[in-house]
Enzyme design. Sequence first.
Site, PDB file in Angstrom:
ATOM      1  N   GLU A 190       6.020   0.307  82.235  1.00 42.27           N
ATOM      2  CA  GLU A 190       5.513  -0.944  81.417  1.00 42.27           C
ATOM      3  C   GLU A 190       6.451  -0.771  80.189  1.00 42.27           C
ATOM      4  OE1 GLU A 190       1.639  -3.007  79.482  1.00 42.27           O
ATOM      5  OE2 GLU A 190       1.780  -0.750  79.455  1.00 42.27           O
TER       6      GLU A 190
ATOM      7  N   ASN B 271      13.531   1.138  73.327  1.00 38.98           N
ATOM      8  CA  ASN B 271      13.419  -0.274  72.915  1.00 38.98           C
ATOM      9  C   ASN B 271      14.008  -0.633  74.411  1.00 38.98           C
ATOM     10  OD1 ASN B 271      14.358  -2.825  72.359  1.00 38.98           O
ATOM     11  ND2 ASN B 271      14.599  -2.286  70.282  1.00 38.98           N
TER      12      ASN B 271
ATOM     13  N   ASP C 135       5.903 -10.022  73.676  1.00 36.86           N
ATOM     14  CA  ASP C 135       5.992 -10.856  72.413  1.00 36.86           C
ATOM     15  C   ASP C 135       6.315 -12.275  72.694  1.00 36.86           C
ATOM     16  OD1 ASP C 135       4.758  -8.894  70.982  1.00 36.86           O
ATOM     17  OD2 ASP C 135       6.576  -7.888  70.002  1.00 36.86           O
TER      18      ASP C 135
ATOM     19  N   LYS D 291      10.042 -19.369  68.602  1.00 39.30           N
ATOM     20  CA  LYS D 291      10.904 -20.204  68.202  1.00 39.30           C
ATOM     21  C   LYS D 291      12.168 -20.028  68.926  1.00 39.30           C
ATOM     22  CE  LYS D 291       9.876 -19.843  63.068  1.00 39.30           C
ATOM     23  NZ  LYS D 291      10.112 -18.930  61.890  1.00 39.30           N
TER      24      LYS D 291
ATOM     25  N   ASP E 287      -0.374 -14.541  78.227  1.00 41.25           N
ATOM     26  CA  ASP E 287      -1.204 -15.548  77.731  1.00 41.25           C
ATOM     27  C   ASP E 287      -0.712 -16.891  77.497  1.00 41.25           C
ATOM     28  OD1 ASP E 287      -0.669 -13.980  75.652  1.00 41.25           O
ATOM     29  OD2 ASP E 287      -1.458 -15.562  74.331  1.00 41.25           O
TER      30      ASP E 287
ATOM     31  N   THR F  66      -4.877  -4.978  80.403  1.00 44.84           N
ATOM     32  CA  THR F  66      -4.478  -4.506  79.074  1.00 44.84           C
ATOM     33  C   THR F  66      -5.427  -4.674  77.979  1.00 44.84           C
ATOM     34  OG1 THR F  66      -3.273  -6.356  78.403  1.00 44.84           O
ATOM     35  CG2 THR F  66      -2.156  -5.193  80.176  1.00 44.84           C
ATOM     36  N   GLU F  67      -5.093  -4.335  76.980  1.00 46.20           N
ATOM     37  CA  GLU F  67      -5.698  -4.608  75.751  1.00 46.20           C
ATOM     38  C   GLU F  67      -5.739  -6.265  75.483  1.00 46.20           C
ATOM     39  OE1 GLU F  67      -3.870  -1.840  75.358  1.00 46.20           O
ATOM     40  OE2 GLU F  67      -5.142  -0.189  74.633  1.00 46.20           O
TER      41      GLU F  67
ATOM     42  N   GLU G 151      -5.101  -8.469  77.086  1.00 49.10           N
ATOM     43  CA  GLU G 151      -5.566  -9.193  78.524  1.00 49.10           C
ATOM     44  C   GLU G 151      -7.286  -9.250  78.043  1.00 49.10           C
ATOM     45  OE1 GLU G 151      -4.457  -7.924  82.149  1.00 49.10           O
ATOM     46  OE2 GLU G 151      -5.304  -9.608  83.111  1.00 49.10           O
TER      47      GLU G 151
HETATM   48  C1  LIG Z   1       1.630  -8.175  72.422  1.00 50.91           C
HETATM   49  S1  LIG Z   1       1.722  -6.362  72.692  1.00 50.91           S
HETATM   50  C2  LIG Z   1       1.125  -6.026  74.175  1.00 50.91           C
HETATM   51  C3  LIG Z   1       0.661  -4.684  74.567  1.00 50.91           C
HETATM   52  C4  LIG Z   1       0.158  -4.432  75.878  1.00 50.91           C
HETATM   53  N1  LIG Z   1       1.065  -4.635  77.030  1.00 50.91           N
HETATM   54  C5  LIG Z   1      -0.935  -5.165  76.214  1.00 50.91           C
HETATM   55  O1  LIG Z   1      -0.796  -6.058  77.112  1.00 50.91           O
HETATM   56  O2  LIG Z   1      -1.945  -5.082  75.769  1.00 50.91           O
HETATM   57  C6  LIG Z   1       3.588  -6.112  72.729  1.00 50.91           C
HETATM   58  C7  LIG Z   1       4.064  -4.651  72.886  1.00 50.91           C
HETATM   59  O3  LIG Z   1       5.391  -4.587  72.895  1.00 50.91           O
HETATM   60  C8  LIG Z   1       6.320  -3.891  72.244  1.00 50.91           C
HETATM   61  N2  LIG Z   1       7.392  -4.272  72.234  1.00 50.91           N
HETATM   62  C9  LIG Z   1       8.034  -5.523  71.583  1.00 50.91           C
HETATM   63  N3  LIG Z   1       9.325  -5.459  71.888  1.00 50.91           N
HETATM   64  C10 LIG Z   1       9.906  -4.201  72.713  1.00 50.91           C
HETATM   65  C11 LIG Z   1      10.935  -3.914  72.958  1.00 50.91           C
HETATM   66  N4  LIG Z   1      12.209  -4.673  72.912  1.00 50.91           N
HETATM   67  N5  LIG Z   1      10.984  -2.914  73.553  1.00 50.91           N
HETATM   68  C12 LIG Z   1       9.756  -2.021  73.915  1.00 50.91           C
HETATM   69  N6  LIG Z   1       8.559  -2.344  73.503  1.00 50.91           N
HETATM   70  C13 LIG Z   1       8.475  -3.472  72.580  1.00 50.91           C
HETATM   71  C14 LIG Z   1       5.344  -4.169  70.777  1.00 50.91           C
HETATM   72  O4  LIG Z   1       5.775  -2.978  70.050  1.00 50.91           O
HETATM   73  C15 LIG Z   1       3.933  -4.309  71.442  1.00 50.91           C
HETATM   74  O5  LIG Z   1       3.279  -2.947  71.253  1.00 50.91           O
END
Ligand SMILES: C[S@@+](CC[C@H](N)C(=O)[O-])C[C@H]1O[C@@H](n2cnc3c(N)ncnc32)[C@H](O)[C@@H]1O
Length: 250
Positions: free
Chosen positions: A44, A103, A125, A129, A161, A199-200, A202
């Site tokens: 994930e 990352n 995320d 934009k 979402d 997920t959280e 969700e």
């Molecule tokens: C909106 S949260 C969703 C978390 C979880 N998957 C959920 O559905 O509850 C997005 C997560 O992706 C991580 N994230 C964002 N860009 C990333 C990247 N390039 N590589 C790894 N993780 C990333 C952020 O730190 C954040 O914890």
Amino acid sequence: MRLRGRKNIKESLERQPELVVLEPQQWKGHWHEFFGNDRPIHVELGMGKGQFISRMSGNNPDINYIGMDIYDELLRRGSDKARLVWQELGQDRVPNLALVRGNAEYLELMFDQGELARIYLNFSDPWPKSKHGRRRLTHPRFLMKYKQALDDYGEIHFKTDSLTLFEFSLNSFSETGLQMRNISLHLHRERIRDDLVMTEYETKFVGLGQPIYRLEAVIGEKALHDYRIQVAEERQAESRRGGVKETAPE
Ligand SMILES: C[S@@+](CC[C@H](N)C(=O)[O-])C[C@H]1O[C@@H](n2cnc3c(N)ncnc32)[C@H](O)[C@@H]1O
């Protein structure tokens, strides 16, 4: 105070090398050695607090899971969650999960070609934009990285979402020539699909009554072959039932 907090987090992560991997590039091409078996590996990307990946690991002990995120604090929370899930199953160690600080941008430094069987993108995320479009984890440049890392049975499972991100992603998957299936514009419309593990994010959005968008992309050659056979068989069964002769897709 903040600094002490950070130090505590770092120390906590360093105390759990069997679960938390801070230098994932060291395992590139050797993840099966980390897990001590040859089972498929599902990742994930952006696991957040780790609810999804922890529960998946508890539900499916025959699969190895990797939860990746950028932030140490999320790795710490994820490690607590994973231990809790496995304690509830009567085990004091987590046998099939690695929580990785990484990352997605540098995926190719962490995984060899064909080393993964599945990639989950859950509530990535949205980067609303358009000038930030290249940062979206479903941008074609990321999909090409995923294609490299996935094996012959490789798949991507994506849920969000964000209608804007979903729309962008449909075009992105299509441009990259990926076969999509099980597309849903309202995953929990008829009933809560808890078989798919929430997920959280969700849980939060479903509680607010918002639709969840989801799709799967079939990547690997063998997965594509199996999928085409399955579709052809379903078409044939359908036409036998309805008496209508339909052509199976190539
Ligand atoms: C909106 S949260 C969703 C978390 C979880 N998957 C959920 O559905 O509850 C997005 C997560 O992706 C991580 N994230 C964002 N860009 C990333 C990247 N390039 N590589 C790894 N993780 C990333 C952020 O730190 C954040 O914890």
